[in-house]
Motif scaffolding. Structure first.
Motif, PDB file in Angstrom:
ATOM      1  N   THR A 196      -3.734 -10.244   1.892  1.00 26.90           N
ATOM      2  CA  THR A 196      -2.586 -10.114   0.984  1.00 26.90           C
ATOM      3  C   THR A 196      -2.156  -8.649   0.865  1.00 26.90           C
ATOM      4  OG1 THR A 196      -4.078  -9.921  -0.920  1.00 26.90           O
ATOM      5  CG2 THR A 196      -3.253 -12.126  -0.370  1.00 26.90           C
ATOM      6  N   VAL A 197      -2.776  -7.791   1.647  1.00 34.15           N
ATOM      7  CA  VAL A 197      -2.442  -6.361   1.633  1.00 34.15           C
ATOM      8  C   VAL A 197      -1.369  -6.091   2.679  1.00 34.15           C
ATOM      9  CG1 VAL A 197      -3.309  -4.018   1.938  1.00 34.15           C
ATOM     10  CG2 VAL A 197      -4.757  -5.759   0.860  1.00 34.15           C
ATOM     11  N   VAL A 198      -0.212  -5.612   2.237  1.00 35.13           N
ATOM     12  CA  VAL A 198       0.921  -5.342   3.121  1.00 35.13           C
ATOM     13  C   VAL A 198       0.987  -3.845   3.390  1.00 35.13           C
ATOM     14  CG1 VAL A 198       3.403  -5.627   3.474  1.00 35.13           C
ATOM     15  CG2 VAL A 198       2.144  -7.254   2.034  1.00 35.13           C
ATOM     16  N   SER A 199       0.859  -3.470   4.647  1.00 32.12           N
ATOM     17  CA  SER A 199       0.892  -2.046   5.021  1.00 32.12           C
ATOM     18  C   SER A 199       2.331  -1.568   5.100  1.00 32.12           C
ATOM     19  CB  SER A 199       0.175  -1.844   6.358  1.00 32.12           C
ATOM     20  OG  SER A 199      -1.180  -2.178   6.255  1.00 32.12           O
ATOM     21  N   HIS A 200       2.973  -1.536   3.957  1.00 28.80           N
ATOM     22  CA  HIS A 200       4.379  -1.118   3.905  1.00 28.80           C
ATOM     23  C   HIS A 200       4.708  -0.688   2.480  1.00 28.80           C
ATOM     24  CE1 HIS A 200       8.476  -0.841   5.340  1.00 28.80           C
ATOM     25  NE2 HIS A 200       8.170  -1.429   6.478  1.00 28.80           N
ATOM     26  N   SER A 201       5.853  -0.014   2.329  1.00 16.59           N
ATOM     27  CA  SER A 201       6.260   0.452   1.009  1.00 16.59           C
ATOM     28  C   SER A 201       7.239  -0.504   0.337  1.00 16.59           C
ATOM     29  CB  SER A 201       6.891   1.846   1.114  1.00 16.59           C
ATOM     30  OG  SER A 201       7.962   1.833   2.049  1.00 16.59           O
ATOM     31  N   TYR A 202       7.711  -1.516   1.077  1.00 12.63           N
ATOM     32  CA  TYR A 202       8.555  -2.564   0.500  1.00 12.63           C
ATOM     33  C   TYR A 202       8.376  -3.825   1.335  1.00 12.63           C
ATOM     34  CZ  TYR A 202      11.864  -1.466   4.286  1.00 12.63           C
ATOM     35  OH  TYR A 202      12.447  -1.248   5.518  1.00 12.63           O
ATOM     36  N   CYS A 203       8.960  -4.923   0.907  1.00  9.99           N
ATOM     37  CA  CYS A 203       8.762  -6.213   1.574  1.00  9.99           C
ATOM     38  C   CYS A 203       9.712  -6.351   2.761  1.00  9.99           C
ATOM     39  CB  CYS A 203       8.942  -7.349   0.578  1.00  9.99           C
ATOM     40  SG  CYS A 203       7.701  -7.368  -0.723  1.00  9.99           S
ATOM     41  N   HIS A 233       9.531  -0.539  15.126  1.00  7.07           N
ATOM     42  CA  HIS A 233       8.697  -1.447  14.331  1.00  7.07           C
ATOM     43  C   HIS A 233       8.230  -2.638  15.162  1.00  7.07           C
ATOM     44  CE1 HIS A 233       7.119  -2.839  10.494  1.00  7.07           C
ATOM     45  NE2 HIS A 233       7.509  -4.046  10.816  1.00  7.07           N
ATOM     46  N   ARG A 234       9.055  -3.082  16.114  1.00 10.80           N
ATOM     47  CA  ARG A 234       8.717  -4.277  16.893  1.00 10.80           C
ATOM     48  C   ARG A 234       8.056  -3.961  18.218  1.00 10.80           C
ATOM     49  NH1 ARG A 234      12.311  -5.491  13.358  1.00 10.80           N
ATOM     50  NH2 ARG A 234      12.612  -7.626  12.595  1.00 10.80           N
ATOM     51  N   PHE A 235       8.434  -2.854  18.847  1.00  7.19           N
ATOM     52  CA  PHE A 235       7.959  -2.595  20.201  1.00  7.19           C
ATOM     53  C   PHE A 235       7.193  -1.273  20.346  1.00  7.19           C
ATOM     54  CE2 PHE A 235      12.076  -4.917  20.481  1.00  7.19           C
ATOM     55  CZ  PHE A 235      11.554  -6.144  20.857  1.00  7.19           C
ATOM     56  N   GLY A 236       7.160  -0.473  19.295  1.00  6.04           N
ATOM     57  CA  GLY A 236       6.480   0.820  19.408  1.00  6.04           C
ATOM     58  C   GLY A 236       5.047   0.747  18.922  1.00  6.04           C
ATOM     59  N   SER A 237       4.226  -0.014  19.601  1.00 10.21           N
ATOM     60  CA  SER A 237       2.838  -0.217  19.152  1.00 10.21           C
ATOM     61  C   SER A 237       2.018   1.063  19.219  1.00 10.21           C
ATOM     62  CB  SER A 237       2.166  -1.300  20.013  1.00 10.21           C
ATOM     63  OG  SER A 237       2.234  -0.957  21.387  1.00 10.21           O
ATOM     64  N   HIS A 238       2.443   2.026  20.044  1.00 12.04           N
ATOM     65  CA  HIS A 238       1.692   3.274  20.188  1.00 12.04           C
ATOM     66  C   HIS A 238       2.080   4.306  19.123  1.00 12.04           C
ATOM     67  CE1 HIS A 238       5.497   3.763  22.285  1.00 12.04           C
ATOM     68  NE2 HIS A 238       5.371   5.060  22.152  1.00 12.04           N
ATOM     69  N   ILE A 239       3.111   4.002  18.334  1.00 13.42           N
ATOM     70  CA  ILE A 239       3.562   4.937  17.308  1.00 13.42           C
ATOM     71  C   ILE A 239       2.755   4.694  16.028  1.00 13.42           C
ATOM     72  CG2 ILE A 239       5.540   5.656  15.898  1.00 13.42           C
ATOM     73  CD1 ILE A 239       7.361   4.783  18.158  1.00 13.42           C
ATOM     74  N   PRO A 240       2.250   5.764  15.378  1.00 15.42           N
ATOM     75  CA  PRO A 240       1.441   5.603  14.160  1.00 15.42           C
ATOM     76  C   PRO A 240       2.187   4.810  13.084  1.00 15.42           C
ATOM     77  CG  PRO A 240       1.367   7.868  14.941  1.00 15.42           C
ATOM     78  CD  PRO A 240       2.400   7.173  15.775  1.00 15.42           C
ATOM     79  N   PRO A 241       1.476   3.970  12.306  1.00 16.77           N
ATOM     80  CA  PRO A 241       2.123   3.133  11.284  1.00 16.77           C
ATOM     81  C   PRO A 241       2.954   3.924  10.281  1.00 16.77           C
ATOM     82  CG  PRO A 241      -0.149   2.444  11.615  1.00 16.77           C
ATOM     83  CD  PRO A 241       0.028   3.710  12.397  1.00 16.77           C
ATOM     84  N   TYR A 242       2.481   5.123   9.901  1.00 14.05           N
ATOM     85  CA  TYR A 242       3.228   5.860   8.885  1.00 14.05           C
ATOM     86  C   TYR A 242       4.602   6.301   9.393  1.00 14.05           C
ATOM     87  CZ  TYR A 242       1.795  10.243  11.200  1.00 14.05           C
ATOM     88  OH  TYR A 242       1.597  11.264  12.104  1.00 14.05           O
ATOM     89  N   VAL A 262       0.812  -1.222   0.000  1.00 11.93           N
ATOM     90  CA  VAL A 262       0.000   0.000   0.000  1.00 11.93           C
ATOM     91  C   VAL A 262       0.839   1.263   0.000  1.00 11.93           C
ATOM     92  CG1 VAL A 262      -1.870  -1.190   1.188  1.00 11.93           C
ATOM     93  CG2 VAL A 262      -0.212   0.116   2.522  1.00 11.93           C
ATOM     94  N   GLY A 263       2.141   1.136   0.300  1.00  9.41           N
ATOM     95  CA  GLY A 263       2.977   2.331   0.412  1.00  9.41           C
ATOM     96  C   GLY A 263       3.098   2.763   1.854  1.00  9.41           C
ATOM     97  N   ILE A 264       2.692   3.990   2.133  1.00  4.86           N
ATOM     98  CA  ILE A 264       2.751   4.529   3.500  1.00  4.86           C
ATOM     99  C   ILE A 264       1.324   4.686   4.019  1.00  4.86           C
ATOM    100  CG2 ILE A 264       3.605   6.384   4.973  1.00  4.86           C
ATOM    101  CD1 ILE A 264       5.651   7.027   2.817  1.00  4.86           C
ATOM    102  N   PRO A 265       0.860   3.797   4.899  1.00  2.00           N
ATOM    103  CA  PRO A 265      -0.525   3.860   5.387  1.00  2.00           C
ATOM    104  C   PRO A 265      -0.840   5.205   6.030  1.00  2.00           C
ATOM    105  CG  PRO A 265       0.567   1.837   6.108  1.00  2.00           C
ATOM    106  CD  PRO A 265       1.631   2.701   5.516  1.00  2.00           C
TER     107      PRO A 265
END
Length: 318
Positions: free
Chosen positions: A175-182, A265-274, A17-20
């Protein structure tokens, strides 16, 4: 294949999706990303050309710098063209196998870059702390072995993570990956099966590579500083310290960005995905962009040859 519970069995195609949350402005975000990529390719290629054709730069320090430049070009090329395809042309689909290949290449080149930075630190350590033995220790044979070893270490340590995804994880929620690369965890988190082994292996590989490299790089520079400050003459101290400034800058920006991206990415669950996605993307783009600038500014030999090339083109008659 879609299952009755809504999960997808062994998907053939994924959607990036790129940058959610920032899809509406991705086209604008792509402009500075493209600029950084072009500057990274041009800057690192320039350094490679200078080192290749200037015999006085065929020393271990510059050979390692050439390795770093080649790694930076390939690393940024693994991510940026597809990312710009998503941002500018909405080319969001990628086959599952191509996604795994991109993941393997990205993480392998990240590990390779870390290994090259370690080799550069060890080279500076021997050059400053044991200069009389430097030429004998860092022979052409050793440089070849270091280059091959750094690549093989990266390839074989990262490969099991890819194999586990391919042959262990069969069902995915979407199959939708919330990221800009794999990225490894971005794909693993989509699976419906138990992913603890994948997480543990990913952490093991990251800490095996980064933990080992950072420990020895830090020890090398601590010993370098101790040796430098024991020198009697101020000019000698400044000269020795100046040879390490560029390496320290590159070392800090690579690992600080890397760890910040890794842990958020692993422990910052409170940080917005973008924020996660922007940080991980910048982590892959900023070092290749900054490295040639840092070495061009702080390394006199590189700087002099760049200026020589510029002025020789402006004044061809001279």
């Amino acid at each position: 294949m879609l299952r009755p519970n809504g999960s997808v069995f062994m998907p053939s195609v994924l959607t990036l999706v790129g940058i959610p949350g920032l899809q509406s402005v991705q086209c604008w975000i792509g402009i500075p990303f493209c600029f950084m990529y072009l500057m990274a390719v041009i800057g690192n290629t320039l350094i490679l050309v200078i080192i290749k054709y200037e015999n006085s730069l065929h020393s271990p320090m510059y050979i390692f710098l050439a390795m770093l430049g080649a790694t930076d070009i390939t690393l940024s090329t693994c991510i940026l063209p597809k990312m710009l395809g998503i941002f500018w042309f909405h080319l969001t689909e990628i086959s599952f196998d191509a996604c795994l290949l991109q993941m393997w290449l990205i993480h392998s080149f990240q590990a390779t870059e870390s290994g090259v930075l370690l080799a550069m630190a060890l080279d500076r350590y021997v050059a400053i702390c044991n200069p009389l033995r430097h030429a004998r220790i860092f022979s052409q044979k050793l440089l070849t072995h270091i280059g091959i070893g750094v690549i093989l270490r990266a390839v074989f340590l990262v490969a099991p993570c890819i194999v586990l995804i391919k042959y262990r994880l069969k069902c995915y929620r979407t199959t939708v990956v919330s990221h800009s690369y794999c990225e490894h965890m971005a794909i693993v988190k989509l699976a419906t099966e138990d992913i603890r082994i994948n997480k543990i292996l990913g952490l093991f590989v990251a800490f095996t590579i980064l933990g080992f490299d950072i420990s020895f790089i830090t020890l090398s520079y601590v010993q370098i500083f101790v040796t430098v400050f024991q020198l009697r003459h101020k000019e000698a101290r400044l000269k020795a310290f100046n040879t390490c400034i560029a390496h320290i800058c590159v070392f800090l920006q690579f690992y600080l960005l890397g760890f910040f991206s890794f842990f958020t990415h692993r422990f910052g669950s409170h940080i917005p995905p973008y924020i996660h996605i922007l940080l991980s993307s910048l982590y892959l783009l900023v070092p290749p962009f900054l490295n040639p600038i840092v070495y061009g500014v702080k390394t006199k030999q590189i700087r002099d040859h760049v200026l020589k090339m510029i002025f020789s083109k402006r004044h061809p008659d001279h």
